[in-house]
Write an enzyme that holds these catalytic residues in place. Structure first.
Site, PDB file in Angstrom:
ATOM      1  N   THR A   1       0.827  -1.209   0.000  1.00 29.99           N
ATOM      2  CA  THR A   1       0.000   0.000   0.000  1.00 29.99           C
ATOM      3  C   THR A   1       0.863   1.260   0.000  1.00 29.99           C
ATOM      4  OG1 THR A   1      -1.453   1.280   1.462  1.00 29.99           O
ATOM      5  CG2 THR A   1      -0.110  -0.361   2.522  1.00 29.99           C
ATOM      6  N   ASP A   2       0.317   2.338  -0.549  1.00 25.11           N
ATOM      7  CA  ASP A   2       1.028   3.630  -0.486  1.00 25.11           C
ATOM      8  C   ASP A   2       1.167   4.120   0.956  1.00 25.11           C
ATOM      9  OD1 ASP A   2      -1.648   4.299  -0.050  1.00 25.11           O
ATOM     10  OD2 ASP A   2      -1.750   5.823  -1.625  1.00 25.11           O
ATOM     11  N   GLU A   3       0.368   3.541   1.874  1.00 27.07           N
ATOM     12  CA  GLU A   3       0.400   4.022   3.257  1.00 27.07           C
ATOM     13  C   GLU A   3       1.746   3.761   3.929  1.00 27.07           C
ATOM     14  OE1 GLU A   3      -3.236   3.370   5.454  1.00 27.07           O
ATOM     15  OE2 GLU A   3      -4.353   3.104   3.600  1.00 27.07           O
TER      16      GLU A   3
ATOM     17  N   TYR B   1      -1.428  -0.492  11.058  1.00 30.16           N
ATOM     18  CA  TYR B   1      -1.642  -1.185   9.772  1.00 30.16           C
ATOM     19  C   TYR B   1      -0.479  -0.932   8.828  1.00 30.16           C
ATOM     20  CZ  TYR B   1      -3.181  -1.599   4.918  1.00 30.16           C
ATOM     21  OH  TYR B   1      -3.228  -1.890   3.572  1.00 30.16           O
TER      22      TYR B   1
ATOM     23  N   LYS C   1       2.451  -3.465   7.247  1.00 37.38           N
ATOM     24  CA  LYS C   1       2.673  -3.673   5.808  1.00 37.38           C
ATOM     25  C   LYS C   1       4.123  -3.318   5.451  1.00 37.38           C
ATOM     26  CE  LYS C   1       0.100  -4.702   3.045  1.00 37.38           C
ATOM     27  NZ  LYS C   1      -0.313  -6.059   2.568  1.00 37.38           N
TER      28      LYS C   1
END
Ligand code: NAD
Ligand code: TYD
Length: 357
Positions: free
Chosen positions: A136-138, A161, A165
């Site tokens: 994810t870009d997060e 989260y 990741k």
């Protein structure tokens, strides 16, 4: 030369993105075997795969990515030559109230999957192999008003989260650097589309509007996300799997930034017409609530490397994608009722309890 998988293991294929990926992958690759390993958490639903369950090359295995013996037996028995790893705990709000399962699944589970994949790849039973980590870009953290995440942006995750990741992404990198394992890593922006669990922004708003429930917008509603249709994400993943050089990382994004409040207003307006309600009625359901702790302000992806190297671009306009998504939810109210029964109601009541500002 392009990689041409013959038997792939998809993890988390009963969830939102995994299910959409399996649909499109089977359509595009009818001769390739697809094994779906999913332990069916609250977010996994086999109804998401009803259209493919009788496909001759498709198998579902109920189980945990952290079960080393099970993973090893699937890899060997089906002579898996590609692992596409979607399985994860995926909701930021849940990671804030309960981070432990995020570390267990996203970090430790991914490590087990990597380790069993390494042994299988090194055993030489398959001619070629890929391990694709869906991320994810997060993991890049939060942007100010300008700028974009590139593949070189340092990882700076802010939620449990995104930290979990990022941990998995680092392990994937380490398996490539240390063992030479042919890994790939994609980092995508926010997805929307069919089978999206109604705890995430867009499907939650659609669900609440239909049921005339308050629309909880966190903080000032000015946080920005870059929205990509899930089928565009599925196409990008297939492109990277077949064409990218082992060890590479690719960002995937929609070049489609929206402030949360603008998205919510748009969904309200599109549903006014479809539900036969007077213009503006749905907007009156908007309720600003307490902000999410550590709420990332803005995500925006620079996906130019993927376009330049592999020719991928999103096919959906947002106008078309959001209209089709709303229509999908209206046509699939039975699915929505099923996934929002029982534990969902408890989660929803607990999460939004006392959140009104
Ligand atoms: P989801 O929560 O809808 O689905 C996750 C699936 O994984 C479920 O079917 C669940 O049962 C399964 N699962 C969870 N733990 C498991 C375990 N231990 N063993 C086996 N299966 C398990 O998630 P999603 O939105 O489809 O996201 C899929 C992947 O894409 C995730 O890795 C997520 O981090 C990533 N991602 C999501 C988005 C997004 O907007 N949703 C954006 C970028 C990246
Ligand atoms: P979400 O769909 O949870 O995705 P992510 O946090 O992974 O980006 O949330 C998208 C944006 O919408 C995020 O800025 C938080 C906000 N949001 C709300 O304002 N209200 C809600 O009820 C939810 C679930 C999210």
């Amino acid at each position: 030369m392009a990689f041409s998988p013959t038997s792939i293991l998809v993890t988390g294929g009963a969830g939102f993105i995994g299910a959409n990926f399996i649909h499109s992958f089977i359509t595009n690759n009818p001769a390739c075997n697809v094994v779906n390993l999913d332990c069916l958490t609250y977010a996994g639903n086999l109804k998401n795969l009803a259209a493919v369950e009788n496909h001759p090359g498709y198998r579902f295995v109920k189980g945990d990515i952290g079960d080393a013996a099970l993973v090893a037996s699937i890899l060997a028995e089906h002579r898996i030559d590609a692992v596409v790893h979607f399985a994860a705990e995926s909701h930021v709000d849940r990671s804030i109230s309960g981070p432990e399962i995020f570390v267990r699944t996203n970090v430790l589970g991914s490590q087990v999957l990597l380790e069993e994949s390494r042994k299988h790849w090194q055993s030489g039973t398959v001619a070629d192999f890929r391990f694709l980590q869906i991320s994810t870009d997060e993991v890049y953290g939060s942007l100010g008003d300008t700028g974009y995440f590139t593949e070189e942006t340092p990882l700076a995750p802010n939620s449990p989260y995104s930290a979990s990741k990022a941990g998995a992404d680092m392990l994937v990198r380490a398996y490539h650097e240390t063992y030479g394992m042919p890994t790939l890593n994609t980092r995508c922006s926010n997805n929307y589309g069919p089978y999206h669990f109604p705890e995430k922004l867009i499907p939650l708003m659609i669900h609440n509007i239909i049921n005339r429930k308050p629309l909880p917008v966190y903080g000032d509603g000015l946080n920005v996300r870059d929205w990509l249709h899930v089928r565009d994400h599925a196409a990008a993943v297939e492109t990277v799997l077949k064409q990218a050089a082992p060890g590479s990382v690719y960002n995937i994004g929609g070049n489609n930034e929206w402030k949360n409040i603008d998205i919510v207003n748009l969904v309200c307006d599109l549903l006014d017409g479809r539900l036969g309600r007077p213009t503006g009625e749905n907007r009156s359901l908007i309720t600003f609530v307490k902000d999410r702790p550590g709420h990332d302000r803005r995500y925006a992806i620079d996906a130019s490397k993927l376009k330049r190297d592999l020719g991928w671009e999103p096919a959906y306009t947002f106008e078309r994608g959001i209209a089709e998504t709303i229509d999908w939810y209206l046509a699939n109210q039975e699915w929505v009722s099923e996934v929002t029964s029982g534990a969902y109601r408890e989660y929803y009541a607990r999460h939004y309890e006392g959140a009104a500002q």
